[in-house]
Scaffold this active site. Structure first.
Site, PDB file in Angstrom:
ATOM      1  CD  GLU A 167      -3.047  -1.048   2.182  1.00  9.04           C
ATOM      2  OE1 GLU A 167      -2.803  -0.424   3.225  1.00  9.04           O
ATOM      3  OE2 GLU A 167      -4.133  -1.605   1.967  1.00  9.04           O
ATOM      4  CD  GLU A 320      -3.931  -5.971   2.450  1.00 10.76           C
ATOM      5  OE1 GLU A 320      -4.638  -5.284   3.217  1.00 10.76           O
ATOM      6  OE2 GLU A 320      -2.718  -5.808   2.342  1.00 10.76           O
TER       7      GLU A 320
HETATM    8  C1  GAL Z   1      -4.252  -2.914   4.967  1.00  6.05           C
HETATM    9  C2  GAL Z   1      -2.823  -3.381   5.086  1.00  6.05           C
HETATM   10  C3  GAL Z   1      -2.712  -4.699   5.793  1.00  6.05           C
HETATM   11  C4  GAL Z   1      -3.564  -4.701   7.032  1.00  6.05           C
HETATM   12  C5  GAL Z   1      -4.974  -4.359   6.650  1.00  6.05           C
HETATM   13  C6  GAL Z   1      -5.950  -4.376   7.806  1.00  6.05           C
HETATM   14  O1  GAL Z   1      -4.323  -1.560   4.770  1.00  6.05           O
HETATM   15  O2  GAL Z   1      -2.220  -3.495   3.830  1.00  6.05           O
HETATM   16  O3  GAL Z   1      -1.378  -4.943   6.103  1.00  6.05           O
HETATM   17  O4  GAL Z   1      -3.062  -3.793   7.942  1.00  6.05           O
HETATM   18  O5  GAL Z   1      -5.000  -3.067   6.112  1.00  6.05           O
HETATM   19  O6  GAL Z   1      -7.250  -4.055   7.403  1.00  6.05           O
END
Ligand code: GAL
Length: 711
Positions: A167, A320
């Site tokens: 990110e 994700e």
């Molecule tokens: C994202 C991040 C992950 C984790 C996730 C939690 O922004 O890339 O590592 O922290 O959020 O929702």
């Protein structure tokens, strides 16, 4: 073949990702953080992954301190073991460069690697992301650990994809960033006089004698120069992209085949992803829609359409998502497994060839100890994990979807620079938010099951809007002359064009265009304006006649029963040939047009003739319309261009989403009631095997994916 980005010479190559999904089918898995667990747990993890249908995990995102516990030391042995275990079990690995979270020793030895905020505060280790994207020392260390990682694992059979950082979104206002910003400005402007011109430094005595005087827009006593701020955003995006590129190049030098990507964040405000997308072999996105927001399903669909469009329509990847609750909002509402499943299948419906979560196993400790995971603290015998196993089965059944496209005849223009410039400090109203307007327009189309692409207005100028019959411009503040010409040309060949207020306001330096507005579009729209006016809190009543959906007769707005009011911002417009559909009833703008429609002459340039099939229509919405009126306009625009939704009558089924991807029709029931959806013909649901004739029953919260029988 790699697609060459002529501006940069860099390439993004979709072939590697296509080969991966050809081999594995839809990708399914999540972030896996084995450094948080012991060896026995690794074995249990791998066993449960296989049972859940997981075929890809992202490993090593936050492993830097484990790989390099002290400067220059390397400890990869534990990763050898993890990768071997995964490989033997048939779980592929998306191996991350660990550069998102440097070990604390880096900031201790080199404080200048740490980011500085706009107030001059240096941020420290103890969380993550503690680096300045401009720091040369950080970048050298990041490249060194990446080089060793790639050299060691490029030949490992488990590794099937590369993931750069995490990110990328850091912003830094420190000294080294200031120097990089100045370098960027020199490249852009050449001379400080050109910069003075672009930044309009005649205002408020801001003239610079040399580049050396220029700073990032740190905390100032009063409003900051809007062009300085805009350029710092552009610079920050480019700087982050440079970080990605240098790690990607290093990987490419060793491994020419496996796809390389990084995880984007949808409508993330700090990076212009249109300028990034060419460098990603697959566009990957992290999406965390808020389960507490009733608009989430439509907003998530919009984000998915953006991400697909970034990649030119080719399959993308949900890198994700949260299986259940996140832990970073103030109040973290959970998701049912049914909702989680719907979100996964929604991503696939909108073109994703992979669905992954953060994270595989829930952390027991650390900042994310209350974040949901595919394998919760309570273990596999849980509702959440059963849901995860179910989604794994669903994705396996959807294997035929791999590579299929989502065709769209409607394109919505959106770009980051316009968004940034429109929301700089000191403007007619802070309540006009580009994304709010975009989401409201999109929701109308989503309700009707109309497929949508997004495009950067300047890209449209290159491609000529080919294939699109409806062009929507909700709010493009910096619309360029070339893009305006492309929009007008589309209308001249018969497309419907709808333009929203506060569009085409400024040039690329964010200087307001003088003369009546929107200067670049007023011929097309047959309307022009002279004042922007923030509207009173409760809006302003509208009068006039707007056609209803389905070609129904125009309704007098005063009789419409919904008491339509214009909100947020209005414009003092004058019709110069356009038909006035609604005007302000009272107040500062009383009598002025608020909504207009203009018949656009066809390509032969002859007079606008209602019977001319090559002539299009152009609407202008000089204000923020309430949803029912917006619906009427956009429905009218689609109907006149012959664009229909995936299914007729869908708007009568609230929160039921219909999306066509290739030869699959996805029906997603986001509502709390069973839906009986008319779908003519005989269809099979790929997920359940059920057969439906003419009407498809979709239980509350459920999803069906239909293919035509005997097609
Ligand atoms: C994202 C991040 C992950 C984790 C996730 C939690 O922004 O890339 O590592 O922290 O959020 O929702």
């Amino acid at each position: 073949m790699p697609q060459t980005n002529s501006a940069t010479g860099h390439t993004g190559d979709p072939a590697g990702f296509a080969a991966l999904t050809d081999d594995l089918g839809l990708l399914y898995g999540g972030d896996y953080n084995p450094e948080q667990w012991d060896r026995d747990t690794w074995r249990e993890d791998v066993r449960l992954m296989v049972e859940a249908g997981v075929n890809l995990v992202t490993v090593g995102v936050f492993s830097w301190a484990r790989y390099e516990p002290r400067p220059g030391v390397r400890d990869f042995g534990w990763l050898d073991e993890v990768l071997d275990l995964l490989h033997v079990a048939g779980v592929a690995v998306d191996l991350a460069t660990p550069t998102a979270s440097p070990p604390p020793w880096l900031g201790t030895l080199h404080p200048d690697t740490l980011p500085v905020d706009a107030d001059g505060v240096r941020l420290v280790a103890g969380s993550r992301n503690q680096f300045s994207p401009a720091s040369r020392v950080y970048r050298e260390h990041a490249l060194a650990i990446t080089r060793d990682l790639v050299d060691r694992y490029a030949g490992h059979p488990a590794v099937r994809m590369w993931h750069v950082g995490n990110e990328l979104g850091q912003v830094c206002y420190g000294e080294e960033s200031a120097a990089e910003f100045r370098r960027w400005l020199r490249d852009r402007y050449g001379t400080v006089e050109a910069l003075n011109e672009a930044w309009a430094t005649a205002v408020w005595s801001q003239h610079y004698a040399s580049f050396d005087e220029i700073l990032p827009p740190r905390r100032t006593p009063y409003h900051v120069n809007p062009t300085q701020s805009l350029d710092f955003r552009r610079y920050t995006s480019d700087q982050l992209l440079a970080l990605y590129r240098e790690q990607r190049e290093l990987i490419r030098a060793v491994d020419t085949e496996r796809p390389v990507t990084t995880n984007l964040m949808g409508f993330f405000p700090l990076a212009d992803y249109w300028s990034w997308a060419q460098d990603l072999d697959v566009v990957a996105d992290d999406a965390y829609p808020d389960p507490g927001d009733p608009r989430s399903p439509a907003d998530a669909a919009l984000t998915a359409d953006l991400v697909r469009s970034l990649g030119g329509g080719r399959p993308w990847m949900l890198m994700e998502a949260a299986v259940g609750a996140v832990s970073w909002r103030d109040h973290n509402l959970p998701k049912t497994p049914a909702r989680s499943r719907r979100e996964a299948l929604q991503a696939v419906a909108h073109g994703a060839d992979g669905v992954c979560y953060f994270q595989w196993r829930a952390s027991r400790a650390g900042a994310e100890r209350f974040h949901s995971a595919m394998l919760p603290h309570a273990g596999p015998d849980t509702r959440v994990h059963a849901g995860v196993v179910r989604v794994g089965g669903d994705l396996a059944r959807l294997r035929d979807v791999v590579g299929q496209r989502v065709p769209a005849r409607v394109v919505v223009l959106f770009d980051w620079e316009s968004w940034w410039a429109a929301e700089e400090q000191a403007r007619p109203t802070e309540r006009l938010r580009t994304l709010d307007v975009l989401r409201a327009w999109y929701r109308v189309l989503w309700d009707a099951g109309v497929a949508v692409d997004l495009a950067h207005p300047d890209d449209l100028a290159v491609t000529g809007a080919a294939g699109y019959d409806v062009l929507l411009v909700p709010q493009s503040y910096l619309l360029s002359p070339e893009a305006a010409d492309a929009v007008a040309a589309a209308a001249a060949r018969g497309a419907s064009v709808v333009v929203g207020c506060f569009t085409g306001v400024a040039d690329q330096d964010a200087h307001v265009r003088t003369g009546r507005f929107p200067a670049l579009l007023s011929d097309l729209l047959g309307v022009s304006g002279e004042e922007w006016a923030a509207l009173p809190d409760d809006g302003v009543p509208l009068t006039g006649r707007l056609a209803g959906p389905g070609g129904s007769t125009a309704t007098d707005l005063a009789d419409a029963g919904d008491g339509p009011r214009a909100h947020v911002l209005g414009e003092l417009l004058r019709a110069d040939g356009a038909e006035v559909l609604a005007s302000y009833a009272v107040g500062h703008l009383a009598g002025a047009p608020a909504v207009t429609r203009h018949r656009v002459p066809g390509l032969d340039g002859g007079a606008a003739d209602t019977a001319d099939p090559t002539a299009g229509w152009a609407w202008y919405l000089g204000t923020v319309l309430p949803e029912p009126l917006l619906r009427r306009v956009l429905t009218d625009a689609c109907e006149r261009a012959g664009v229909t939704g995936a299914l007729p009558g869908l708007t009568d089924l609230p929160d039921v989403e219909a999306v066509r991807r290739g030869d699959h029709l996805f029906l997603l029931n986001h509502s709390g009631a069973a839906a009986h959806v008319p779908v003519p013909g005989e269809h099979a649901d790929v997920l359940s095997g059920s057969i439906f004739t003419d009407v498809v029953d979709v239980p509350a919260g459920d999803v069906v994916v239909l293919t035509e029988r005997n097609a």
